[in-house]
Design an enzyme around this catalytic site. Sequence first.
Site, mmCIF file in Angstrom:
data_model
loop_
_atom_site.group_PDB
_atom_site.id
_atom_site.type_symbol
_atom_site.label_atom_id
_atom_site.label_comp_id
_atom_site.label_asym_id
_atom_site.label_seq_id
_atom_site.Cartn_x
_atom_site.Cartn_y
_atom_site.Cartn_z
ATOM 1 N N HIS A 195 0.829 -1.209 0.000
ATOM 2 C CA HIS A 195 0.000 0.000 0.000
ATOM 3 C C HIS A 195 0.860 1.255 0.000
ATOM 4 O O HIS A 195 0.533 2.245 -0.630
ATOM 5 C CB HIS A 195 -0.908 0.008 1.225
ATOM 6 N N ARG A 302 -10.331 -3.250 -15.955
ATOM 7 C CA ARG A 302 -10.105 -4.668 -15.645
ATOM 8 C C ARG A 302 -10.874 -5.014 -14.379
ATOM 9 O O ARG A 302 -10.776 -4.300 -13.387
ATOM 10 C CB ARG A 302 -8.620 -4.929 -15.437
ATOM 11 N N ARG A 338 -14.574 -4.587 -18.850
ATOM 12 C CA ARG A 338 -14.211 -5.876 -19.436
ATOM 13 C C ARG A 338 -14.653 -6.993 -18.500
ATOM 14 O O ARG A 338 -14.390 -6.944 -17.298
ATOM 15 C CB ARG A 338 -12.710 -5.962 -19.659
ATOM 16 N N GLU A 439 -7.242 -10.554 -29.249
ATOM 17 C CA GLU A 439 -6.028 -10.965 -28.538
ATOM 18 C C GLU A 439 -5.478 -12.282 -29.073
ATOM 19 O O GLU A 439 -4.404 -12.721 -28.681
ATOM 20 C CB GLU A 439 -6.332 -11.148 -27.044
ATOM 21 N N ASN A 462 -0.861 -7.317 -25.359
ATOM 22 C CA ASN A 462 -0.099 -8.121 -24.382
ATOM 23 C C ASN A 462 -0.278 -9.599 -24.689
ATOM 24 O O ASN A 462 0.674 -10.370 -24.670
ATOM 25 C CB ASN A 462 -0.567 -7.844 -22.953
ATOM 26 N N ASP A 463 -1.516 -9.975 -24.967
ATOM 27 C CA ASP A 463 -1.771 -11.375 -25.303
ATOM 28 C C ASP A 463 -1.546 -11.644 -26.779
ATOM 29 O O ASP A 463 -0.986 -12.671 -27.138
ATOM 30 C CB ASP A 463 -3.205 -11.758 -24.906
ATOM 31 N N ARG A 473 4.583 -16.110 -22.017
ATOM 32 C CA ARG A 473 5.200 -14.887 -21.504
ATOM 33 C C ARG A 473 5.967 -15.081 -20.212
ATOM 34 O O ARG A 473 6.838 -14.293 -19.872
ATOM 35 C CB ARG A 473 4.137 -13.804 -21.298
ATOM 36 N N CYS A 510 -5.723 -1.445 -26.395
ATOM 37 C CA CYS A 510 -5.608 -1.209 -24.958
ATOM 38 C C CYS A 510 -4.456 -1.991 -24.323
ATOM 39 O O CYS A 510 -4.278 -1.970 -23.120
ATOM 40 C CB CYS A 510 -6.928 -1.511 -24.250
#
Length: 579
Positions: A195, A302, A338, A439, A462-463, A473, A510
């Site tokens: 945190h 997300r 999403r 993706e 990313n994917d 990955r 994105c």
Amino acid sequence: MTWSLHGKGVSRGIAIGVAHIVRRDALELYEYTIAEPEVPAEIARLERAIDDAKAHLAGMREKIPAHTPADIAAFIDTHLLMLEDAMLTDEPKRLIRERRCNAEWALKLQRDMLVAAFDQMDDPYLRTRRDDVDHVINRILRILLNHAPMAHENTETALDGAVLVADDLSPADTLLMQHHGIAAFVTEYGGPTSHTAILARSLGVPGVVGVHHARRFIREGETLIVDGGEGLVIGEADQRITEHYRLRRDERNKRVSNLARLKRAPTVTADGVAIELQANVELELDYDAARAAGARGVGLFRTEFLYMNRVDVPTEEEHFAAYRRLVEAFRNQPVTIRTLDIGADKQIEASLSTRVNVANPALGLRAVRLALKEPELFLPQLRAIVRVSALGQVRLMIPMLSHLDEVAQVTELVRRIQADCRQQGVDFDESMPIGGMIEVPAAAAYADGFARALDFLSIGTNDLIQYAVAIDRVNEEVSYLYDPLNPGVLRLISMAIRAADAGDCPIAMCGEMAGDVRYTKLLLGLGLRIFSVHSSLLLEVKQAIAATTLEDAKSTVARALRTADPQRFKSLMATLGTA
Ligand code: PEP
Ligand code: MG
């Protein structure tokens, strides 16, 4: 002689300041026996200490400046709530009664028990919770032991511009740092997901954590250079090094304030073409930054965090409350929620399927595949999204599509929920757009089909990159192949954008590639007109867009996609600034 210590940089920025060492003298705790008649008084002593701790935290919470993001107060609220928790209040009382021990010892036993339970778990988020328990119990113990507040806790002490060096800092300490105008902090423990690290990032205080034995090496009052990006602490720097960092600090400050000037500027290319810039958000901390940077709504929200670090399934109401806060934060702007993207690297306790060990989980039951297999995870979420659509411009986005059947199944579920809502008189937006993520290479190659079936598309690089070049990955051995500039990847992106354009279907990007300014010109040249990037990167991307002449970018990219000569490809990429 100049020396340096290395840790993990958790909050970017460079600071030069004088070290202030926080020495929390180790709390010496002893057990002693309480005579039976004294037990109620000992319990009352514990209760008073807990009340004092609460009053202190509540006082601190009140002093939080009004413009501070809501999450910051939430960190203090977490500690306040813990002070109400039976595990911290009733259990020690039971121990006092049963063992007839002093309040300090009862608290110590309870802390040891809780910390041991957290240590069994290797989830970094839960480790953060363990730190919270430690911070809260220490606060009560210090009161019980009549310890004087430390310099940084005393709001009268002048620590302006100092570098705080501590074993660990609690979120409350971090807030005090802001109050004191502390330049940077260095801690011996803590990780990037703590945190304190999250708060420091949002408050813009450079910080390095995990610098082992920092307090043994650093002397009170000596000048330190802290590089929160590199995770570096430098002491006894000679003039040349100090000058180097001073220059870098000033340059960075200038860059940040120059970027700040872009906040109100429209997002347009050098040749005047308007580009849409949306935000990827996850924490409520991101909302303010996204709005302040002029994002046009949210391109990716997300939702995985709602499912994580718990054994049960989030209820419809929990989903609804989180989405409502999002929609309210972005009034009159589109927000793209999403649906769950769990599985592979994002494991949760509540799903039976994701707990089964399978080979190649990235190719297995994840995202929309898992959602369709486990309706008890998915349906409360879908219903909450349908309900919240009544409150704003909500868009639903499906991750990791590989087949049109998945679109049909999700759409069917949404329509059924909408029919139920209609029947029950529950409000919703009849025309809530449903979109999907590109993706999977098969989806990129068939983007025209997805464009016909959906209201909008968004490329998740990313994917897409990992699936396009067939690497895992998380496998270090093949990570060198993870390359956004692989010509095959660029062709897939180009194909998806062209197909969506031809089908009149808006298409965004994105994935991380959209937020990396090295690729802005390239992406514009590929035809991308909607970028969704993390709120902290919005202004940099806006600046890179403003520096791009679209026609130049388009013709360079067209040549790069055509050439079969790797050297020429490289030099065209360099022209686009990707190096
Ligand atoms: C992506 O894959 O590019 C993406 C945005 O989704 P995530 O990173 O959440 O998998
Ligand atoms: Mg993805």
